[in-house]
Design a protein around this motif. Structure first.
Motif, PDB file in Angstrom:
ATOM      1  N   PHE A 147      35.941  47.350  34.481  1.00 33.64           N
ATOM      2  CA  PHE A 147      36.582  47.708  33.212  1.00 33.64           C
ATOM      3  C   PHE A 147      35.599  47.478  32.051  1.00 33.64           C
ATOM      4  CE2 PHE A 147      40.139  46.353  35.969  1.00 33.64           C
ATOM      5  CZ  PHE A 147      40.941  47.484  35.920  1.00 33.64           C
ATOM      6  N   ALA A 148      34.349  47.846  32.280  1.00 32.05           N
ATOM      7  CA  ALA A 148      33.301  47.498  31.320  1.00 32.05           C
ATOM      8  C   ALA A 148      33.464  48.194  29.979  1.00 32.05           C
ATOM      9  CB  ALA A 148      31.927  47.827  31.908  1.00 32.05           C
ATOM     10  N   ASP A 149      34.186  49.309  29.940  1.00 38.01           N
ATOM     11  CA  ASP A 149      34.405  49.955  28.645  1.00 38.01           C
ATOM     12  C   ASP A 149      35.264  49.094  27.725  1.00 38.01           C
ATOM     13  OD1 ASP A 149      36.591  50.313  30.313  1.00 38.01           O
ATOM     14  OD2 ASP A 149      36.873  52.439  29.845  1.00 38.01           O
ATOM     15  N   ALA A 150      36.073  48.184  28.306  1.00 42.47           N
ATOM     16  CA  ALA A 150      36.861  47.238  27.510  1.00 42.47           C
ATOM     17  C   ALA A 150      36.292  45.825  27.576  1.00 42.47           C
ATOM     18  CB  ALA A 150      38.313  47.226  27.985  1.00 42.47           C
ATOM     19  N   THR A 151      35.702  45.473  28.724  1.00 41.28           N
ATOM     20  CA  THR A 151      35.208  44.110  28.949  1.00 41.28           C
ATOM     21  C   THR A 151      33.745  44.011  28.514  1.00 41.28           C
ATOM     22  OG1 THR A 151      36.727  43.904  30.824  1.00 41.28           O
ATOM     23  CG2 THR A 151      34.991  42.258  30.668  1.00 41.28           C
ATOM     24  N   HIS A 152      33.527  44.029  27.231  1.00 47.78           N
ATOM     25  CA  HIS A 152      32.180  43.819  26.701  1.00 47.78           C
ATOM     26  C   HIS A 152      32.252  43.502  25.224  1.00 47.78           C
ATOM     27  CE1 HIS A 152      32.570  48.046  25.303  1.00 47.78           C
ATOM     28  NE2 HIS A 152      31.746  47.656  24.350  1.00 47.78           N
TER      29      HIS A 152
END
Length: 389
Positions: A147-152
């Motif tokens: 979910f890197a588009d949110a988890t960063h």
């Protein structure tokens, strides 16, 4: 790649493990440029938290450079510099939309285990037991970010890793611990634990306008760092904490209390601490609740208890009657990291706080296993360890 791997109680090794790969279109892979050992990692090192398996990669304080992006991830591109929050968030569920990122409803891929243990699922966490998804952690050369588009947290180039790394956990954790207190200008805030989270809570409480901050620990280096940050201090190996806090507040007690210790509370010669250790050894309770008991007894009536310190299971002998009759408010939770990081990044850029003050040791991955023991045993003045893979 090389990574720090859990093999059992007090057994962390620097192993060669498979490189991570893209598994979902929203993923990203980062090359880790800095990571850290957290006090919460010690709960795993000492095996107080259930759900660890031999071969699990450790670590949840990580940052680095994006080297690969999934096909559906339009928020990141190769070359972006990001800090990775320890909480994995989908950004779309009801809890994420409310800003309650640490209880994301979708990111824990072992949600049935979490529901059995806690009643409902929590978010997935990096490097933190199979109760929270069993995700590989970031004490490694590379990390897959689900979910890197949110988890960063996208961060600027030109600011050091050391200044930004702690946006992943301990800075927003200390900040949330202080925010949960609803600090008022006349408040005295007492903070148990002067480790990394406690140090951030001290500075957060001062930034939020507390009249006085009193910090409690027994390690001289930690107490000195707390005083440098503006706190008065109590050495619990020398003084009775409840009596000393009452003396310092004219018998009223602090209005706000923060537990930055969690489940491995230590005490010097107290009966309740000895009781906890016996019950732990007999597997009749999992967590040592000495700090919680002290906070309940000493907090001023109608005050607030904030608990950013991690607890994992069962506690005993909690004076809940005192808590109820004194009208205390209890606020807890894993950190909703992304709720706070925009404001905190601004404060870093404006020079209000530089979180790198807490770093005492910087090592390579190969030295990580030895530094776990140094950190746990508070040797060599160790307060915070940064690892450069």
């Amino acid at each position: 790649m090389k990574a720090l791997v859990w093999h059992g109680t007090a057994d962390i090794r620097c192993d060669t493990v498979p490189d991570p790969r893209i598994e979902d279109g929203r993923d990203a892979i980062i090359k880790v440029t800095a990571c850290a050992i957290c006090g919460s990692d010690l709960h795993l090192y000492d095996h107080f938290m259930p759900g660890m398996k031999s071969g699990d990669i450790m670590g949840h304080e990580t940052m680095g450079e994006v080297v690969e992006v999934g096909r559906d991830n339009t928020a990141l591109k190769v070359g972006d510099r990001i800090v990775v929050p320890f909480t994995i968030t989908c950004g779309q569920c009801d809890q994420c939309r409310r800003g309650n990122f640490s209880v994301c409803e979708r990111s824990n891929r072992n949600r049935k285990l979490a529901e059995t243990a806690f009643g409902h699922t929590t978010a997935g966490l990096f490097g933190y037991t199979h109760l929270t998804g069993g995700y590989p952690g970031g004490q490694a050369e590379y990390l897959r970010v689900p979910f890197a588009d949110a988890t960063h947290i996208k961060v600027p180039h030109g600011v050091s890793d050391e200044t930004l790394l702690f946006l992943s956990d301990i800075l927003p954790t200390g900040w949330q611990g202080a925010v949960q207190c609803d600090i008022q200008p006349e408040d005295t805030v007492a903070i148990w634990g002067c480790g990394p989270v406690g140090q951030m809570a001290i500075r957060s409480a001062i930034l939020l306008g507390a009249k006085r901050v009193i910090a409690i620990d027994r390690v001289p280096e930690r107490l000195a760092m707390a005083r440098a940050g503006g706190a008065e201090t109590i050495d619990f190996s020398q003084d009775n904490v409840v009596s000393r806090l009452n003396d310092m507040t004219g018998g009223k007690g602090p209005e706000k209390c923060i537990d930055s210790v969690g489940l491995e509370a230590h005490a010097t010669g107290s009966l309740d601490s000895m009781y906890d250790r016996v019950k732990q050894a007999m597997m009749l309770e999992t967590d040592r609740a000495h700090v919680l008991r002290e906070m309940i007894y000493v907090c001023r009536p109608a005050g607030v208890l904030s608990v950013p310190g991690v607890y994992g299971g069962l506690l005993d002998k909690i004076p809940f009657g005192a808590m109820m009759n004194k009208g205390l408010t209890l606020r807890t939770g894993q950190t909703h990291v992304n709720r706070w990081t925009g404001d905190l990044l601004r404060r870093i850029e404006e020079g209000q706080i530089d979180p790198s003050f807490v770093i005492t040791h910087t090592v390579g991955l190969e030295d990580g296993p030895a530094m776990y023991r140094t950190f746990r045993d508070k040797q060599d003045g160790c307060i915070k360890v940064v690892i450069k893979p």
